[in-house]
Design a protein around this motif. Sequence first.
Motif, PDB file in Angstrom:
ATOM      1  N   GLU A  86       0.830  -1.204   0.000  1.00 53.21           N
ATOM      2  CA  GLU A  86       0.000   0.000   0.000  1.00 53.21           C
ATOM      3  C   GLU A  86       0.869   1.260   0.000  1.00 53.21           C
ATOM      4  OE1 GLU A  86      -3.547   1.953  -0.269  1.00 53.21           O
ATOM      5  OE2 GLU A  86      -3.329  -0.222  -0.209  1.00 53.21           O
ATOM      6  N   LYS A  87       1.922   1.255   0.813  1.00 52.53           N
ATOM      7  CA  LYS A  87       2.833   2.400   0.862  1.00 52.53           C
ATOM      8  C   LYS A  87       3.523   2.587  -0.484  1.00 52.53           C
ATOM      9  CE  LYS A  87       6.692   4.224   3.546  1.00 52.53           C
ATOM     10  NZ  LYS A  87       7.654   3.968   4.619  1.00 52.53           N
ATOM     11  N   SER A  88       3.924   1.493  -1.088  1.00 54.13           N
ATOM     12  CA  SER A  88       4.581   1.550  -2.393  1.00 54.13           C
ATOM     13  C   SER A  88       3.642   2.100  -3.460  1.00 54.13           C
ATOM     14  CB  SER A  88       5.071   0.158  -2.783  1.00 54.13           C
ATOM     15  OG  SER A  88       5.627   0.177  -4.067  1.00 54.13           O
ATOM     16  N   LEU A  93       1.991   6.481  -6.894  1.00 53.09           N
ATOM     17  CA  LEU A  93       0.907   7.336  -7.375  1.00 53.09           C
ATOM     18  C   LEU A  93       1.281   8.812  -7.250  1.00 53.09           C
ATOM     19  CD1 LEU A  93      -1.988   7.364  -8.480  1.00 53.09           C
ATOM     20  CD2 LEU A  93      -2.804   7.362  -6.128  1.00 53.09           C
ATOM     21  N   GLU A  94       1.874   9.202  -6.129  1.00 56.38           N
ATOM     22  CA  GLU A  94       2.284  10.593  -5.947  1.00 56.38           C
ATOM     23  C   GLU A  94       3.379  10.975  -6.946  1.00 56.38           C
ATOM     24  OE1 GLU A  94       0.840  12.959  -4.112  1.00 56.38           O
ATOM     25  OE2 GLU A  94      -0.636  11.392  -3.702  1.00 56.38           O
ATOM     26  N   ALA A  95       4.330  10.084  -7.160  1.00 54.65           N
ATOM     27  CA  ALA A  95       5.392  10.354  -8.138  1.00 54.65           C
ATOM     28  C   ALA A  95       4.816  10.454  -9.545  1.00 54.65           C
ATOM     29  CB  ALA A  95       6.452   9.258  -8.083  1.00 54.65           C
ATOM     30  N   PHE A  96       3.838   9.592  -9.854  1.00 54.45           N
ATOM     31  CA  PHE A  96       3.180   9.618 -11.169  1.00 54.45           C
ATOM     32  C   PHE A  96       2.496  10.961 -11.386  1.00 54.45           C
ATOM     33  CE2 PHE A  96      -0.788   9.118 -13.537  1.00 54.45           C
ATOM     34  CZ  PHE A  96      -0.311   8.669 -14.753  1.00 54.45           C
ATOM     35  N   LYS A  97       1.742  11.433 -10.365  1.00 54.13           N
ATOM     36  CA  LYS A  97       1.022  12.701 -10.498  1.00 54.13           C
ATOM     37  C   LYS A  97       2.000  13.865 -10.689  1.00 54.13           C
ATOM     38  CE  LYS A  97      -1.794  12.020  -6.835  1.00 54.13           C
ATOM     39  NZ  LYS A  97      -2.914  12.272  -5.878  1.00 54.13           N
ATOM     40  N   LEU A  98       3.059  13.892  -9.893  1.00 53.81           N
ATOM     41  CA  LEU A  98       4.039  14.965  -9.995  1.00 53.81           C
ATOM     42  C   LEU A  98       4.728  14.963 -11.361  1.00 53.81           C
ATOM     43  CD1 LEU A  98       5.555  17.266  -8.540  1.00 53.81           C
ATOM     44  CD2 LEU A  98       7.197  15.556  -7.789  1.00 53.81           C
ATOM     45  N   ASN A  99       5.153  13.787 -11.819  1.00 53.16           N
ATOM     46  CA  ASN A  99       5.810  13.688 -13.126  1.00 53.16           C
ATOM     47  C   ASN A  99       4.866  14.071 -14.261  1.00 53.16           C
ATOM     48  OD1 ASN A  99       8.223  12.855 -12.010  1.00 53.16           O
ATOM     49  ND2 ASN A  99       7.805  10.691 -12.270  1.00 53.16           N
ATOM     50  N   LEU A 100       3.599  13.657 -14.146  1.00 50.73           N
ATOM     51  CA  LEU A 100       2.621  13.985 -15.185  1.00 50.73           C
ATOM     52  C   LEU A 100       2.361  15.487 -15.211  1.00 50.73           C
ATOM     53  CD1 LEU A 100       0.812  12.840 -17.381  1.00 50.73           C
ATOM     54  CD2 LEU A 100      -0.986  12.577 -15.684  1.00 50.73           C
ATOM     55  N   GLN A 101       2.265  16.116 -14.049  1.00 54.44           N
ATOM     56  CA  GLN A 101       2.055  17.561 -13.985  1.00 54.44           C
ATOM     57  C   GLN A 101       3.212  18.296 -14.645  1.00 54.44           C
ATOM     58  OE1 GLN A 101      -0.349  17.402  -9.766  1.00 54.44           O
ATOM     59  NE2 GLN A 101       1.581  18.433  -9.766  1.00 54.44           N
ATOM     60  N   GLN A 102       4.437  17.907 -14.297  1.00 53.71           N
ATOM     61  CA  GLN A 102       5.616  18.569 -14.869  1.00 53.71           C
ATOM     62  C   GLN A 102       5.711  18.329 -16.370  1.00 53.71           C
ATOM     63  OE1 GLN A 102       8.741  16.948 -12.450  1.00 53.71           O
ATOM     64  NE2 GLN A 102       8.424  18.423 -10.792  1.00 53.71           N
ATOM     65  N   SER A 124      -5.893   7.967  -9.426  1.00 56.38           N
ATOM     66  CA  SER A 124      -6.094   6.926  -8.416  1.00 56.38           C
ATOM     67  C   SER A 124      -5.621   5.592  -8.975  1.00 56.38           C
ATOM     68  CB  SER A 124      -7.573   6.835  -8.017  1.00 56.38           C
ATOM     69  OG  SER A 124      -8.352   6.417  -9.119  1.00 56.38           O
ATOM     70  N   TYR A 125      -5.394   4.653  -8.058  1.00 58.58           N
ATOM     71  CA  TYR A 125      -4.936   3.317  -8.449  1.00 58.58           C
ATOM     72  C   TYR A 125      -6.122   2.374  -8.449  1.00 58.58           C
ATOM     73  CZ  TYR A 125      -2.415  -1.104  -8.406  1.00 58.58           C
ATOM     74  OH  TYR A 125      -1.964  -2.368  -8.703  1.00 58.58           O
ATOM     75  N   ASP A 126      -6.353   1.705  -9.576  1.00 56.57           N
ATOM     76  CA  ASP A 126      -7.423   0.723  -9.699  1.00 56.57           C
ATOM     77  C   ASP A 126      -6.849  -0.645  -9.357  1.00 56.57           C
ATOM     78  OD1 ASP A 126      -9.642  -0.774 -10.297  1.00 56.57           O
ATOM     79  OD2 ASP A 126      -9.577  -0.422 -12.465  1.00 56.57           O
ATOM     80  N   GLY A 130      -5.070  -3.159 -11.748  1.00 58.93           N
ATOM     81  CA  GLY A 130      -3.647  -2.918 -11.514  1.00 58.93           C
ATOM     82  C   GLY A 130      -3.107  -1.758 -12.323  1.00 58.93           C
ATOM     83  N   LYS A 131      -3.948  -0.722 -12.544  1.00 59.80           N
ATOM     84  CA  LYS A 131      -3.546   0.422 -13.357  1.00 59.80           C
ATOM     85  C   LYS A 131      -3.810   1.718 -12.609  1.00 59.80           C
ATOM     86  CE  LYS A 131      -4.602  -1.592 -17.868  1.00 59.80           C
ATOM     87  NZ  LYS A 131      -5.396  -1.436 -19.080  1.00 59.80           N
ATOM     88  N   ILE A 132      -3.081   2.738 -13.000  1.00 58.43           N
ATOM     89  CA  ILE A 132      -3.328   4.085 -12.484  1.00 58.43           C
ATOM     90  C   ILE A 132      -4.270   4.771 -13.462  1.00 58.43           C
ATOM     91  CG2 ILE A 132      -2.306   6.337 -12.001  1.00 58.43           C
ATOM     92  CD1 ILE A 132       0.202   4.900 -11.082  1.00 58.43           C
ATOM     93  N   GLU A 133      -5.363   5.341 -12.923  1.00 56.95           N
ATOM     94  CA  GLU A 133      -6.347   6.026 -13.757  1.00 56.95           C
ATOM     95  C   GLU A 133      -6.297   7.519 -13.466  1.00 56.95           C
ATOM     96  OE1 GLU A 133     -10.114   4.276 -12.892  1.00 56.95           O
ATOM     97  OE2 GLU A 133      -9.677   2.458 -14.047  1.00 56.95           O
ATOM     98  N   ILE A 134      -6.320   8.315 -14.519  1.00 59.55           N
ATOM     99  CA  ILE A 134      -6.331   9.768 -14.371  1.00 59.55           C
ATOM    100  C   ILE A 134      -7.783  10.203 -14.197  1.00 59.55           C
ATOM    101  CG2 ILE A 134      -5.784  11.955 -15.477  1.00 59.55           C
ATOM    102  CD1 ILE A 134      -3.582  10.447 -17.033  1.00 59.55           C
ATOM    103  N   LYS A 135      -8.082  10.818 -13.034  1.00 52.86           N
ATOM    104  CA  LYS A 135      -9.445  11.282 -12.766  1.00 52.86           C
ATOM    105  C   LYS A 135      -9.716  12.633 -13.406  1.00 52.86           C
ATOM    106  CE  LYS A 135     -10.364   8.990  -8.388  1.00 52.86           C
ATOM    107  NZ  LYS A 135     -10.704   9.223  -6.973  1.00 52.86           N
ATOM    108  N   ASN A 136      -8.803  13.581 -13.187  1.00 48.97           N
ATOM    109  CA  ASN A 136      -8.953  14.880 -13.838  1.00 48.97           C
ATOM    110  C   ASN A 136      -7.613  15.586 -13.940  1.00 48.97           C
ATOM    111  OD1 ASN A 136      -8.542  16.302 -11.346  1.00 48.97           O
ATOM    112  ND2 ASN A 136     -10.661  15.894 -10.832  1.00 48.97           N
ATOM    113  N   VAL A 137      -7.564  16.480 -14.918  1.00 54.25           N
ATOM    114  CA  VAL A 137      -6.383  17.291 -15.170  1.00 54.25           C
ATOM    115  C   VAL A 137      -6.855  18.740 -15.218  1.00 54.25           C
ATOM    116  CG1 VAL A 137      -4.486  17.791 -16.754  1.00 54.25           C
ATOM    117  CG2 VAL A 137      -5.317  15.445 -16.527  1.00 54.25           C
ATOM    118  N   ASN A 138      -6.420  19.541 -14.268  1.00 57.07           N
ATOM    119  CA  ASN A 138      -6.772  20.958 -14.231  1.00 57.07           C
ATOM    120  C   ASN A 138      -5.596  21.766 -14.747  1.00 57.07           C
ATOM    121  OD1 ASN A 138      -9.348  20.544 -13.057  1.00 57.07           O
ATOM    122  ND2 ASN A 138      -8.391  20.323 -11.059  1.00 57.07           N
ATOM    123  N   VAL A 139      -5.850  22.554 -15.782  1.00 57.43           N
ATOM    124  CA  VAL A 139      -4.795  23.342 -16.406  1.00 57.43           C
ATOM    125  C   VAL A 139      -5.102  24.819 -16.192  1.00 57.43           C
ATOM    126  CG1 VAL A 139      -3.593  23.876 -18.551  1.00 57.43           C
ATOM    127  CG2 VAL A 139      -4.484  21.569 -18.168  1.00 57.43           C
TER     128      VAL A 139
END
Length: 195
Positions: A86-88, A93-102, A124-126, A130-139
């Motif tokens: 769960e920690k992993s 997930l946090e690293a994915f969001k940060l990298n995707l934002q950048q 979020s993680y499904d 076993g996949k990460i799903e993008i819920k929304n992207v605010n630009v």
Amino acid sequence: MLEQLKTWIITICTAVFFITAVEMILPDNSLKKYAKFVLGLILITVFINPIVKLFDKNFDITTYTNNAVQCLDNQKFNSDFDKYKEKSINSTLEAFKLNLQQSCEKKLKEKYPNNNYKVKVDASYDKDNGKIEIKNVNVGIKEGNVEKVKKVKIDSNSKVVNNQDSINDEKTVNITTYLSSELSVSKDVIKVYKL
């Protein structure tokens, strides 16, 4: 007692013969030192096993090995594994969001260099897939160098401060279409607003 001594000596001779044969077969590389270490542990076990049996008649190395394996299979191991998993997942997930934002900010700046962008991703993680799903992207789009003044309503009944005005123009459509194709997500999850 003499029979046990004879069995012990035969076991030691067999182990030494086996270890010597394995060492002769191994190539001279970094693997050899690790193999010698493991083979040395086997030899030590062969030496110690009868000595320990003198003090403890019920001693059996197989029983202790099985107990160690069962210990690893118990509930505590599984719960620790689940916590680590769960920690992993959360840190990934946090690293994915940060990298995707950048990455989105960089791509938007390259594609539309006249503006500055601030991207916020929610994902979020499904567990089922076993996949990460993008819920929304605010630009957020900042035109020029000065940020838009936030709307502030001073009133005793007022509680809302709004700084995300949605914009619907050609630039918004272009950004939404571009990010949708780059991220392979629906246009519905992308919201563009002025900063």
